[in-house]
Design a protein around this motif. Structure first.
Motif, short mmCIF file in Angstrom:
data_model
loop_
_atom_site.label_atom_id
_atom_site.label_comp_id
_atom_site.label_asym_id
_atom_site.label_seq_id
_atom_site.Cartn_x
_atom_site.Cartn_y
_atom_site.Cartn_z
N ASP A 52 1.52 -49.43 -0.01
CA ASP A 52 2.37 -50.24 0.86
C ASP A 52 1.81 -50.36 2.27
OD1 ASP A 52 4.22 -50.83 -1.06
OD2 ASP A 52 5.67 -49.30 -0.45
N VAL A 53 1.23 -49.27 2.77
CA VAL A 53 0.73 -49.26 4.16
C VAL A 53 -0.76 -49.58 4.24
CG1 VAL A 53 2.52 -47.63 4.85
CG2 VAL A 53 0.25 -46.77 4.24
N GLY A 54 -1.38 -49.90 3.13
CA GLY A 54 -2.79 -50.30 3.14
C GLY A 54 -3.78 -49.17 3.27
N TRP B 270 1.82 -56.98 10.47
CA TRP B 270 2.23 -56.30 9.24
C TRP B 270 3.50 -55.47 9.46
CZ3 TRP B 270 2.08 -50.85 8.72
CH2 TRP B 270 2.49 -50.40 7.46
N VAL B 271 3.57 -54.74 10.58
CA VAL B 271 4.75 -53.91 10.87
C VAL B 271 5.98 -54.78 11.06
CG1 VAL B 271 5.79 -52.44 12.63
CG2 VAL B 271 3.52 -51.90 11.77
N ARG C 137 0.03 -45.54 10.28
CA ARG C 137 0.31 -45.98 8.91
C ARG C 137 0.66 -44.80 8.01
NH1 ARG C 137 -1.69 -51.34 7.35
NH2 ARG C 137 -2.44 -52.43 9.21
N VAL C 138 0.00 -43.66 8.21
CA VAL C 138 0.37 -42.45 7.44
C VAL C 138 1.80 -42.05 7.77
CG1 VAL C 138 -0.11 -40.00 7.10
CG2 VAL C 138 -2.00 -41.61 7.28
N GLY C 139 2.16 -42.10 9.05
CA GLY C 139 3.52 -41.77 9.45
C GLY C 139 4.55 -42.72 8.86
N ARG D 168 5.30 -41.68 -6.01
CA ARG D 168 5.66 -42.35 -4.77
C ARG D 168 4.55 -42.24 -3.73
NH1 ARG D 168 8.29 -46.25 -3.31
NH2 ARG D 168 8.98 -45.36 -1.32
N VAL D 169 3.75 -41.18 -3.79
CA VAL D 169 2.65 -41.03 -2.83
C VAL D 169 1.70 -42.20 -2.94
CG1 VAL D 169 0.64 -39.63 -2.20
CG2 VAL D 169 2.83 -38.52 -2.77
N ASP D 170 1.27 -42.52 -4.15
CA ASP D 170 0.35 -43.65 -4.34
C ASP D 170 1.02 -44.97 -3.97
OD1 ASP D 170 -1.62 -41.92 -5.24
OD2 ASP D 170 -0.96 -42.07 -7.32
#
Length: 227
Positions: free
Chosen positions: A114-116, A165-166, A135-137, A107-109
């Motif tokens: 998903d968030v680029g 994008w959001v 994006r990390v959050g 799921r990490v990858d």
């Protein structure tokens, strides 16, 4: 679904949130509007069990969030993009969260893609821009594939492409049947994003209704001038 019932939080003589009652429904993006200092962040922290209410209650899926083990499988949240340890890479930060919540490492990858941030996965977060930290959050919030998602001012630091994008992400999450709760002080942004609104001021509820109904109530043919 999130349900807040007569939610109140006091800090000594100061009342941060007073008697809030509202719900956040699945399949909808609900905007949480109010000026800075209105009590939005305090309310989000009470939903997540980080602050205890002085009175009232709030549940997620019929239960208090703190009673749920493996919390990221039930609620994903972005409260402060700057809370990530700057010495960790984006992948390492998410891997720790995945392991502690028994979420598969793959799921990490997936969420980084998903968030680029696939190309930045092995870079230390301390060198990221604010938009990249956001994006990390967001990736962390998505990690457990939860039915409920909370975002506190998620557009801070994002460029116009990131904002678009959001908006698309929130719409997709709601269309998948999730409850999406987005805190903001920008009504103009909620016009592009939300289905429903919860509006507060000085910790008290002003409105809890659809965006369409709220906009209709605020539209008038007259102008009042004071001199």
């Amino acid at each position: 679904m999130i349900e807040a019932m007569e939610l109140t939080k006091r800090y000594g003589p100061t009342t941060a949130v007073e008697d809030l009652t509202f719900s956040v429904r699945p399949g909808r993006v609900t905007g949480f509007l109010g000026p800075n200092g209105a009590g939005k962040s305090t309310t989000l922290r009470m939903i997540l069990g980080l602050n205890d209410p002085t009175s009232g209650a709030v549940t997620v899926g019929g239960r208090a969030f703190r009673d749920r083990s493996r919390g990221l499988r039930h609620v994903g949240a972005l409260l402060d993009a700057g809370e990530v340890h700057g010495g960790r890479t984006a992948a390492a930060h998410l891997a720790v969260l995945a392991r502690s919540n028994r979420i598969p490492r793959r799921r990490v990858d997936e969420v980084l893609a998903d968030v680029g941030l696939t190309d930045a996965a092995r870079r230390r977060v301390g060198g990221f821009s604010l938009g990249m930290k956001q994006r990390v959050g967001i990736a962390a919030a998505l990690l457990g594939d939860p039915p409920v998602l909370l975002f506190d001012e998620p557009l801070n630091g994002l460029d116009p492409e990131g904002v678009l994008w959001v908006r698309g992400l929130f719409r997709r999450l709601a269309d998948e049947g999730r409850a999406v709760f987005v805190s903001s002080h920008l009504m103009s942004e909620m016009e592009h994003t939300a289905d429903d609104l919860v509006v507060i001021g000085r910790g008290r509820l002003i409105a809890a209704e659809s965006l369409e109904r709220f906009a209709a109530r605020g539209t008038g043919a007259g102008v009042r001038v004071r001199t």
